[in-house]
Motif scaffolding. Sequence first.
Motif, short mmCIF file in Angstrom:
data_model
loop_
_atom_site.label_atom_id
_atom_site.label_comp_id
_atom_site.label_asym_id
_atom_site.label_seq_id
_atom_site.Cartn_x
_atom_site.Cartn_y
_atom_site.Cartn_z
N ASP A 125 0.85 -1.19 0.00
CA ASP A 125 0.00 0.00 0.00
C ASP A 125 0.89 1.25 0.00
N LEU A 126 1.32 1.65 -1.18
CA LEU A 126 2.23 2.79 -1.29
C LEU A 126 1.53 4.11 -0.97
N ASN A 127 0.24 4.21 -1.26
CA ASN A 127 -0.49 5.44 -0.97
C ASN A 127 -0.50 5.74 0.53
N SER A 128 -0.62 4.70 1.34
CA SER A 128 -0.60 4.89 2.79
C SER A 128 0.82 5.08 3.32
N LEU A 129 1.80 4.60 2.56
CA LEU A 129 3.20 4.73 2.96
C LEU A 129 3.72 6.16 2.77
N VAL A 130 3.27 6.81 1.71
CA VAL A 130 3.79 8.13 1.32
C VAL A 130 3.77 9.16 2.45
N PRO A 131 2.68 9.29 3.24
CA PRO A 131 2.67 10.31 4.30
C PRO A 131 3.75 10.13 5.36
N PHE A 132 4.33 8.94 5.47
CA PHE A 132 5.37 8.70 6.47
C PHE A 132 6.75 9.16 5.99
N ILE A 133 6.91 9.37 4.68
CA ILE A 133 8.21 9.72 4.11
C ILE A 133 8.60 11.14 4.50
N ASP A 134 9.85 11.30 4.89
CA ASP A 134 10.36 12.63 5.24
C ASP A 134 10.36 13.51 3.98
N PRO A 135 9.64 14.63 3.99
CA PRO A 135 9.54 15.45 2.78
C PRO A 135 10.85 16.14 2.40
N LYS A 136 11.75 16.32 3.36
CA LYS A 136 13.02 17.00 3.07
C LYS A 136 14.13 16.00 2.73
N LEU A 137 14.27 14.97 3.55
CA LEU A 137 15.34 13.99 3.34
C LEU A 137 14.97 12.95 2.30
N GLY A 138 13.67 12.74 2.10
CA GLY A 138 13.23 11.72 1.16
C GLY A 138 13.38 10.33 1.75
N LEU A 139 13.10 9.32 0.92
CA LEU A 139 13.19 7.92 1.34
C LEU A 139 14.30 7.23 0.55
N ARG A 140 15.31 6.75 1.27
CA ARG A 140 16.47 6.10 0.65
C ARG A 140 16.28 4.58 0.66
N PHE A 141 16.58 3.95 -0.48
CA PHE A 141 16.52 2.49 -0.58
C PHE A 141 17.96 1.96 -0.65
N SER A 142 18.32 1.15 0.35
CA SER A 142 19.66 0.55 0.39
C SER A 142 19.50 -0.97 0.26
N PRO A 143 20.09 -1.59 -0.77
CA PRO A 143 19.93 -3.03 -0.96
C PRO A 143 20.60 -3.87 0.12
N TYR A 144 21.52 -3.27 0.86
CA TYR A 144 22.18 -3.96 1.97
C TYR A 144 22.19 -3.01 3.17
N SER A 145 22.65 -3.51 4.30
CA SER A 145 22.60 -2.70 5.53
C SER A 145 23.76 -1.72 5.61
N HIS A 146 23.94 -0.98 4.53
CA HIS A 146 24.99 0.03 4.45
C HIS A 146 24.48 1.18 3.59
N VAL A 147 24.57 2.38 4.11
CA VAL A 147 24.15 3.56 3.36
C VAL A 147 25.26 3.95 2.40
N ASN A 148 24.94 3.94 1.10
CA ASN A 148 25.90 4.37 0.08
C ASN A 148 25.31 5.60 -0.61
N LYS A 149 25.82 6.75 -0.24
CA LYS A 149 25.26 8.00 -0.76
C LYS A 149 25.53 8.18 -2.26
N ASP A 150 26.45 7.40 -2.81
CA ASP A 150 26.76 7.53 -4.23
C ASP A 150 25.83 6.71 -5.11
N THR A 151 25.33 5.58 -4.59
CA THR A 151 24.55 4.68 -5.45
C THR A 151 23.11 4.46 -4.98
#
Length: 236
Positions: free
Chosen positions: A90-116
């Motif tokens: 349910d993406l429509n219900s998910l959207v209001p939880f997303i930070d409007p300034k920072l956005g929502l980051r998707f990381s395929p592993y448990s490591h934040v990679n700001k480049d990819t």
Amino acid sequence: MRRMYPLLAAVLLAVLLAGCGAKSNTTGASDVPNTLPSAGSPDIVPTVGEGGEATHTSGGAEAPSEQLSAKETQLKETAQEVVEYLRERDLNSLVPFIDPKLGLRFSPYSHVNKDTDLVFTPDTLPSFKDATKQVWGTNDGSGDPIELSFRDYYEKFVYNKDFADAPNISVNKLLGKGNTEFNVTDAYPNASYVEYYFPGSDKDLGGMDWQSLILVFDPEGDDWRLTGIMHGQWTI
């Protein structure tokens, strides 16, 4: 003189009887403790019985389990709402939880990679109907690009298990650990996270088949905003 014998005998008998009585009282008093144990005694720990009455058990009391703060409890409740929406797609219900300034980051592993890592604002989050393939990072081991549509990425790196029903849930404590550096607090200094963890079940793999979903939140006033969705697994 003979008249004195009965009198002396009576006196001796009285003395003997008095001595026996004193000995009997002393023996009886020895069975009564001088002081009763109190709740403050180091060997007596007050506990509460099933009927709500205070009882006492010998030995030390168990340390109380760690309790979540009010803010962490609210975080866990918010994360539970989010993971339910992820389960329902349910993406429509998910959207209001997303930070409007920072956005929502998707990381395929448990490591934040700001480049990819790909980051989406609430109004740019893809839909499941979008067949456009994007590069979400690189595959562990091979180093090949993770080039998938949003739907395919979601099925592989977001909700590949029923994490809403995970047996282990932790708040700000990483359960799934491998060779990947977990750097959420470096990338988001104010962030907190909730991990939904499935332990490994394949004995031949020695537990290395564990999987987890990590939801990252940043505080906004009295609320929590979703800033990251990370997929945890054993990496090379």
